[in-house]
Write a protein that holds these residues in place. Structure first.
Motif, PDB file in Angstrom:
ATOM      1  N   ARG A   1       4.297  -0.782 110.033  1.00  0.00           N
ATOM      2  CA  ARG A   1       2.827  -0.883 110.230  1.00  0.00           C
ATOM      3  C   ARG A   1       2.310  -1.704 109.612  1.00  0.00           C
ATOM      4  NH1 ARG A   1       1.050   5.760 110.890  1.00  0.00           N
ATOM      5  NH2 ARG A   1       2.154   5.764 113.129  1.00  0.00           N
ATOM      6  N   LEU A   2       1.069  -2.298 110.344  1.00  0.00           N
ATOM      7  CA  LEU A   2       0.001  -3.485 109.782  1.00  0.00           C
ATOM      8  C   LEU A   2      -1.083  -2.358 109.001  1.00  0.00           C
ATOM      9  CD1 LEU A   2       1.525  -4.975 111.936  1.00  0.00           C
ATOM     10  CD2 LEU A   2      -0.343  -6.425 112.001  1.00  0.00           C
ATOM     11  N   VAL A   3      -1.328  -2.541 107.777  1.00  0.00           N
ATOM     12  CA  VAL A   3      -2.332  -1.759 107.299  1.00  0.00           C
ATOM     13  C   VAL A   3      -3.364  -2.869 106.594  1.00  0.00           C
ATOM     14  CG1 VAL A   3      -0.766  -0.065 106.781  1.00  0.00           C
ATOM     15  CG2 VAL A   3      -0.965  -1.859 105.044  1.00  0.00           C
ATOM     16  N   LYS A   4      -4.668  -2.454 106.297  1.00  0.00           N
ATOM     17  CA  LYS A   4      -5.616  -3.312 105.926  1.00  0.00           C
ATOM     18  C   LYS A   4      -5.341  -3.455 104.327  1.00  0.00           C
ATOM     19  CE  LYS A   4      -9.317  -1.370 108.775  1.00  0.00           C
ATOM     20  NZ  LYS A   4     -10.394  -0.595 109.036  1.00  0.00           N
ATOM     21  N   ASP A   5      -5.687  -4.703 103.969  1.00  0.00           N
ATOM     22  CA  ASP A   5      -5.610  -4.972 102.568  1.00  0.00           C
ATOM     23  C   ASP A   5      -6.939  -5.133 101.939  1.00  0.00           C
ATOM     24  OD1 ASP A   5      -4.689  -6.337  99.965  1.00  0.00           O
ATOM     25  OD2 ASP A   5      -5.129  -8.204 100.763  1.00  0.00           O
ATOM     26  N   PRO A   6      -7.270  -4.063 100.816  1.00  0.00           N
ATOM     27  CA  PRO A   6      -6.094  -3.376  99.988  1.00  0.00           C
ATOM     28  C   PRO A   6      -5.908  -2.199 100.241  1.00  0.00           C
ATOM     29  CG  PRO A   6      -8.172  -3.849  98.692  1.00  0.00           C
ATOM     30  CD  PRO A   6      -8.788  -4.343 100.071  1.00  0.00           C
ATOM     31  N   THR A   7      -6.730  -1.400 101.006  1.00  0.00           N
ATOM     32  CA  THR A   7      -6.959  -0.210 100.983  1.00  0.00           C
ATOM     33  C   THR A   7      -5.546   0.722 101.434  1.00  0.00           C
ATOM     34  OG1 THR A   7      -7.752   0.179 103.203  1.00  0.00           O
ATOM     35  CG2 THR A   7      -9.355  -0.134 101.534  1.00  0.00           C
ATOM     36  N   GLY A   8      -4.692  -0.149 102.472  1.00  0.00           N
ATOM     37  CA  GLY A   8      -3.488   0.470 103.040  1.00  0.00           C
ATOM     38  C   GLY A   8      -3.640   1.286 104.179  1.00  0.00           C
ATOM     39  N   THR A   9      -4.955   1.025 104.993  1.00  0.00           N
ATOM     40  CA  THR A   9      -5.114   2.034 105.979  1.00  0.00           C
ATOM     41  C   THR A   9      -4.705   1.365 107.281  1.00  0.00           C
ATOM     42  OG1 THR A   9      -7.491   2.431 105.047  1.00  0.00           O
ATOM     43  CG2 THR A   9      -7.239   2.962 107.465  1.00  0.00           C
ATOM     44  N   PRO A  10      -3.855   1.982 107.995  1.00  0.00           N
ATOM     45  CA  PRO A  10      -3.266   1.831 109.111  1.00  0.00           C
ATOM     46  C   PRO A  10      -4.212   1.302 110.084  1.00  0.00           C
ATOM     47  CG  PRO A  10      -2.162   3.503 108.490  1.00  0.00           C
ATOM     48  CD  PRO A  10      -3.172   3.574 107.688  1.00  0.00           C
TER      49      PRO A  10
ATOM     50  N   GLY B   1       3.501   0.282 102.742  1.00  0.00           N
ATOM     51  CA  GLY B   1       4.464   0.521 101.537  1.00  0.00           C
ATOM     52  C   GLY B   1       4.211  -0.686 100.467  1.00  0.00           C
ATOM     53  N   LEU B   2       3.742  -1.760 100.735  1.00  0.00           N
ATOM     54  CA  LEU B   2       3.549  -2.619  99.837  1.00  0.00           C
ATOM     55  C   LEU B   2       2.875  -2.205  98.759  1.00  0.00           C
ATOM     56  CD1 LEU B   2       3.218  -6.483 100.202  1.00  0.00           C
ATOM     57  CD2 LEU B   2       1.620  -5.245  98.626  1.00  0.00           C
ATOM     58  N   ASN B   3       1.616  -1.583  98.827  1.00  0.00           N
ATOM     59  CA  ASN B   3       0.845  -0.936  97.687  1.00  0.00           C
ATOM     60  C   ASN B   3       1.813   0.028  96.814  1.00  0.00           C
ATOM     61  OD1 ASN B   3      -1.228  -2.742  98.154  1.00  0.00           O
ATOM     62  ND2 ASN B   3      -2.170  -1.100  99.475  1.00  0.00           N
ATOM     63  N   GLU B   4       2.855   0.707  97.197  1.00  0.00           N
ATOM     64  CA  GLU B   4       3.565   1.496  96.597  1.00  0.00           C
ATOM     65  C   GLU B   4       4.573   0.925  95.770  1.00  0.00           C
ATOM     66  OE1 GLU B   4       2.648   2.342  99.820  1.00  0.00           O
ATOM     67  OE2 GLU B   4       0.763   3.347  99.006  1.00  0.00           O
TER      68      GLU B   4
ATOM     69  N   PHE C   1      -8.814  -9.100 110.357  1.00  0.00           N
ATOM     70  CA  PHE C   1      -8.567  -8.225 109.344  1.00  0.00           C
ATOM     71  C   PHE C   1      -7.458  -8.982 108.252  1.00  0.00           C
ATOM     72  CE2 PHE C   1      -9.710  -5.544 112.948  1.00  0.00           C
ATOM     73  CZ  PHE C   1     -10.330  -4.466 112.317  1.00  0.00           C
ATOM     74  N   HIS C   2      -7.577  -8.376 107.164  1.00  0.00           N
ATOM     75  CA  HIS C   2      -6.578  -9.199 105.908  1.00  0.00           C
ATOM     76  C   HIS C   2      -5.530  -7.954 106.199  1.00  0.00           C
ATOM     77  CE1 HIS C   2      -9.111 -12.549 104.441  1.00  0.00           C
ATOM     78  NE2 HIS C   2     -10.173 -11.934 105.120  1.00  0.00           N
ATOM     79  N   VAL C   3      -4.305  -8.392 106.321  1.00  0.00           N
ATOM     80  CA  VAL C   3      -3.449  -7.272 106.442  1.00  0.00           C
ATOM     81  C   VAL C   3      -2.038  -7.618 105.847  1.00  0.00           C
ATOM     82  CG1 VAL C   3      -1.682  -6.429 108.136  1.00  0.00           C
ATOM     83  CG2 VAL C   3      -3.982  -6.877 109.062  1.00  0.00           C
ATOM     84  N   ILE C   4      -1.437  -6.597 105.401  1.00  0.00           N
ATOM     85  CA  ILE C   4      -0.258  -6.426 104.439  1.00  0.00           C
ATOM     86  C   ILE C   4       0.607  -5.369 105.213  1.00  0.00           C
ATOM     87  CG2 ILE C   4      -1.303  -7.083 102.268  1.00  0.00           C
ATOM     88  CD1 ILE C   4      -1.412  -4.055 101.442  1.00  0.00           C
TER      89      ILE C   4
END
Length: 347
Positions: free
Chosen positions: A198-207, A225-228, A219-222
């Motif tokens: 899934r694409l999630v917002k950086d840095p919140t991790g919201t899908p 699972g990257l934040n974990e 949107f800036h996207v990561i």
């Protein structure tokens, strides 16, 4: 009306009106005004003031040495645990160390010159150095300057200056030696993106749902699972971060085979500039251009981020995306080409 010529007598030939009124005359050359009287400084007349100025210069040179040592402490001593806080601390200490190293030398030399070196004004006629005698005179003048500067008479200043100058270039040498001139391109060929991520917002991790992306938004996207991650978080983020935007589908011109890499005008591209790796963070909504602030490389979003200006040599890599059963945006796969700068050999 009378003739005014009678009121103003004729001027002598060759004399301007200003000269006639002011009584000025033309000189062949300016007179030499001479040198202003010399005003001795406090350090010239009071030995205690000279000693104090000498200590101040030494302190400034020592500040340069401390700045260099601070740089090495930050470079080798600050442990990067993949947290933003540690990275910011290291960058701050590196900057402060470099600044104090350069500032200490510069201000120390200037203070030395202003307070201790001879400040008598001298006027000499210009002449060419043509003979061996003239060259010998130049050598004697240089020796006199060294003697008057007090380098021989002030060993503490001389030694601290030599130490500061010897240490100051070392940070640059260390940084250049640490550059990877033969990097493994496979490290940049593969990122955390894979099918279904899934694409999630950086840095919140919201899908992100497709319905949340409106035309003109960015949107800036990561990857999810990257934040974990416990280790390698910053390295993975540096490779995987992307920009997500939505345009009118009619404005996009995908090449054959990429027609389904977006969803209803929503497209995702690597945020890492293909010039030297700066983050591409500026999106011009009206022109659909992405701009790298470092060297002004400009990419046209409507033409698969083709380079239209600047030093970058290839388009930004595109991340194929789609929508899952719940309406969230997910990756179809990893990037199909290495992300980042293009100056490395890509075997």
């Amino acid at each position: 009306m009378g003739n005014h010529s009678d009121d103003h007598p004729a001027k002598p030939e060759g004399t301007s009106e200003v000269e006639a009124k002011a009584g000025q005359t033309v000189l062949d050359k300016f007179e030499n005004p001479g040198l202003p009287p010399h005003r001795p400084r406090l350090a010239d007349t009071e030995p205690r003031a000279a000693k104090r100025a000498e200590r101040q210069v030494v302190v400034l040179f020592l500040i340069s040495v401390i700045g260099t040592l601070l740089f090495f402490f930050a470079y080798f001593g600050v442990h990067l645990d993949q947290s933003i806080g540690a990275l910011r601390l290291q960058n701050m200490l590196l900057g402060l160390g470099t600044a104090f190293a350069m500032l200490g030398i510069g201000t120390g030399i200037v203070h030395w010159a202003k307070t201790l070196m001879p400040d008598h004004e001298v006027s000499e006629e210009r002449h060419e150095l043509r003979s061996e005698a003239d060259r010998q005179d130049a050598v004697e003048i240089a020796d006199t300057i060294i003697e008057e500067a007090g380098i021989k008479r002030r060993p503490l200043i001389r030694n601290t200056l030599i130490g500061a100058i010897a240490l100051a270039p070392l940070p640059a040498i260390v940084m250049f030696r640490d550059l990877d001139l033969n990097p493994d391109v496979n490290k940049l060929r593969h990122t955390m993106w894979k099918e279904g991520t899934r694409l999630v917002k950086d840095p919140t991790g919201t899908p992100i749902k497709a319905a949340d992306v409106t035309i003109g938004s960015a949107f800036h996207v990561i990857p999810e699972g990257l934040n974990e991650l416990e280790e390698g978080k910053l390295n993975e983020k540096a490779k995987a971060v992307v920009l997500l935007m939505r345009l009118n589908p009619d404005e996009l011109h995908p090449s054959p085979g990429r027609e389904d890499w977006g969803y209803n005008g929503i497209v995702a591209y690597s945020k890492i500039c293909t010039h030297v790796g700066c983050p591409v963070a500026l999106y011009e909504q009206q022109t659909h251009h992405l701009l790298c602030p470092c060297h002004q490389s400009t990419f046209d979003l409507t033409q698969e981020c083709k380079v239209i200006f600047g030093p970058a040599k290839r388009p930004l890599p595109q991340l194929p995306i789609k929508v899952d059963a719940e309406g969230y945006l997910v990756a179809q796969s990893d990037f199909h080409e290495p992300v980042g700068p293009s100056y490395w050999e890509r075997g």
